[in-house]
Design a protein around this motif. Structure first.
Motif, PDB file in Angstrom:
ATOM      1  N   HIS A 212      32.416  41.324  43.828  1.00  0.00           N
ATOM      2  CA  HIS A 212      32.967  40.020  43.427  1.00  0.00           C
ATOM      3  C   HIS A 212      33.570  40.153  42.031  1.00  0.00           C
ATOM      4  N   ARG A 213      33.312  41.057  41.122  1.00  0.00           N
ATOM      5  CA  ARG A 213      34.174  41.343  39.885  1.00  0.00           C
ATOM      6  C   ARG A 213      35.734  41.785  40.292  1.00  0.00           C
ATOM      7  N   THR A 214      36.000  42.330  41.253  1.00  0.00           N
ATOM      8  CA  THR A 214      37.355  42.802  41.308  1.00  0.00           C
ATOM      9  C   THR A 214      38.016  41.469  42.352  1.00  0.00           C
ATOM     10  N   LEU A 215      37.326  40.562  42.817  1.00  0.00           N
ATOM     11  CA  LEU A 215      38.076  39.516  43.612  1.00  0.00           C
ATOM     12  C   LEU A 215      39.192  38.769  42.961  1.00  0.00           C
ATOM     13  N   GLY A 216      38.748  38.319  41.620  1.00  0.00           N
ATOM     14  CA  GLY A 216      39.769  37.539  40.954  1.00  0.00           C
ATOM     15  C   GLY A 216      40.938  38.281  40.356  1.00  0.00           C
ATOM     16  N   VAL A 217      40.662  39.747  40.261  1.00  0.00           N
ATOM     17  CA  VAL A 217      41.727  40.511  39.786  1.00  0.00           C
ATOM     18  C   VAL A 217      42.521  40.665  40.893  1.00  0.00           C
TER      19      VAL A 217
END
Length: 505
Positions: A212-217
């Motif tokens: 989930h932490r790379t989704l916004g990037v």
């Protein structure tokens, strides 16, 4: 958005982990490269080795975590810790000053005891030294109090679950809604600063965002590319087991929820590790289509069941010694304390924990508990091996264990280590979490015990050791291993790539 020819389409697999420890990211990259795409695997830089994958360009990026660590370096003392140092720098300086001052006074005492001086001067020097030692004692006590309060404030920052913290989190969510992640989890901004420019420079046609932490990037990189006239597709690989903290604070849970709500619907496709999690994602984020289910399975290798060497040789024990193994990260909710506390009741059985970081604090906790129980010589802590070698490395053990506690993300997925045990043809002993217990009872490849119940764990291990051959034969009676293989599981993922990029499979 447009399409790209198969032989020129560029895919970036983006991982928020050290690549040597992210087996799924490596498998995704290999599958995409094998399908003819130009693949870059992008992850965190660390001190470990960088994997080498045929046909894959490996790139690592240092993530400074400046904004994230700022919270730890400058905690807010508040009313609970009014004497705490205001920054990590002040804390370290005061601590080091005490150490240096103590050494200087010890040197002065030695000097007064060695050098000859007239009686009056010697008496005055002794008196001055005594006063200095008294001042040091007071200063040491004062520094100890302030240091203790600083460490308490830092611990509180790490897990902010107080009444005021929860009220602040609720207010932030109310005021900022889906943008609350920016305030609640500064690490997400650190990742944007590290990976964003790299993605812009790579100009990929598709970004596969792991966790989930790379989704916004990935979503923001796609928006910038669209503004520049380029089409970038985003596939979100929502690997719940890797992304969910074991005991998240309300702040961490709120940050993740806001981040996913802000970006999940912007992904062009979503991949999940289980049917249950896929349904939950679709309902929670109102996704237009159900996520594609891709198990985190190893490659199928008919020779991975070899019995020599491997983990048994690494432990330094012979083939006649019973050995159980756990492969994966360690934390309290993974249930390894149950394994350690069962060792005194399992006589000559040895346990091997294959872990990513042998110096982790919880590893030391397990080792200390084994020493208290008198079984330290039967507990072996081993380093990770490359993902492709895991089944073969584990195959010389007698049992693979998954003693996890009842948590939502444990209930719905077949853990990667469970599938690795299966490919090593190991009998398994698993706790009664829903998905793995059901798979074990259906296949007949092991025993199920009540989570956190040491006595029932002993019973299950004893049952497997008594008739180990029976449980191994379960793998020969079905085609389950081929279904639980990356060769099969990667097919729907490659179909997603082909659909989004307009290429032919």
């Amino acid at each position: 958005m447009g399409s790209a020819p198969r032989n020129t389409a560029r895919i970036t697999v983006l991982a928020d982990r050290a690549l040597a420890h992210d087996a799924r990211a490596q498998r995704v990259a290999l599958a995409a490269a094998g399908a003819g795409y130009r693949v870059t695997l992008l992850g965190r830089a660390d001190d470990g080795p960088v994997p080498r994958l045929p046909g894959v360009d490996i790139r690592t990026v240092p993530v400074a975590e400046t904004l994230h660590r700022h919270r730890m370096r400058r905690p807010r003392p508040g009313l609970r810790w009014p004497l705490a140092y205001r920054s990590e720098e002040a804390f370290l300086c005061s601590r080091d000053r005490i150490v240096v001052r103590s050494l200087l006074l010890e040197t002065r005492a030695a000097e007064l005891g060695i050098e000859y001086r007239p009686f009056p001067r010697h008496t005055v020097a002794r008196a001055v030294h005594t006063v200095a030692r008294a001042r040091l004692s007071f200063r040491r006590a004062w520094t100890a109090v302030r240091s203790a309060q600083f460490r308490a404030a830092v611990r509180h920052r790490t897990a902010p679950d107080g009444l005021l913290d929860n009220a602040s989190t609720a207010l932030t969510r109310l005021l900022l809604a889906r943008r609350a992640w920016r305030r609640l989890d500064p690490l997400l901004l650190d990742l944007e600063a590290a990976y964003g420019p790299v993605l812009d420079g790579q100009r990929p046609d598709l970004v596969h965002a792991r966790g989930h932490r790379t989704l916004g990037v990935a979503v923001r990189a796609a928006l910038r590319a669209e503004a520049a006239g380029r089409a970038v597709k985003v596939v979100w690989d929502a690997d719940e087991c890797a992304a969910v903290p074991s005991t998240p604070s309300r702040r961490a849970a709120a940050a993740r929820d806001a981040d996913e709500r802000a970006h999940a619907a912007e992904a062009d496709a979503v991949v999940a590790v289980s049917e249950a999690y896929a349904e939950r994602l679709r309902a929670c984020h109102r996704l237009p289509a159900a996520p594609v289910v891709v198990l985190n399975a190893p490659f199928f290798d008919a020779g991975s069941a070899r019995r020599g060497g491997g983990v048994r040789e690494a432990c330094g024990i012979g083939p006649e010694v019973p050995l159980l193994v756990h492969s994966g990260a360690v934390s309290p909710e993974r249930g390894l304390l149950t394994v350690v506390e069962a060792l005194p009741k399992l006589y000559d059985l040895h346990a091997a924990f294959v872990v990513p970081h042998s110096d982790a604090s919880y590893v030391h906790t397990l080792i200390e508990r084994a020493a208290e129980l008198g079984v330290a010589s039967r507990l072996h802590v081993l380093p990770y091996v490359p993902p492709g070698d895991v089944p073969g490395f584990l195959a010389s053990a007698d049992i693979g264990v998954v003693p996890v506690h009842h948590l939502p993300h444990h209930e719905v997925t077949l853990a990667a280590r469970y599938l690795e045990y299966a490919h090593a043809r190991l009998p398994v002993v698993v706790s009664d979490v829903r998905a793995m217990a059901a798979a074990t009872l259906e296949l007949g490849n092991g025993e199920v015990f009540r989570a956190r119940d040491t006595a029932d764990f002993v019973r299950a291990v004893g049952a497997v050791l008594t008739n180990e051959r029976r449980y191994r034969k379960a793998y020969e009676r079905s085609d389950t291993l081929r279904h639980w293989s990356w060769q099969v599981q990667s097919v729907p993922l490659l179909d997603v790539y082909a659909r989004l990029l307009g290429t032919r499979r």
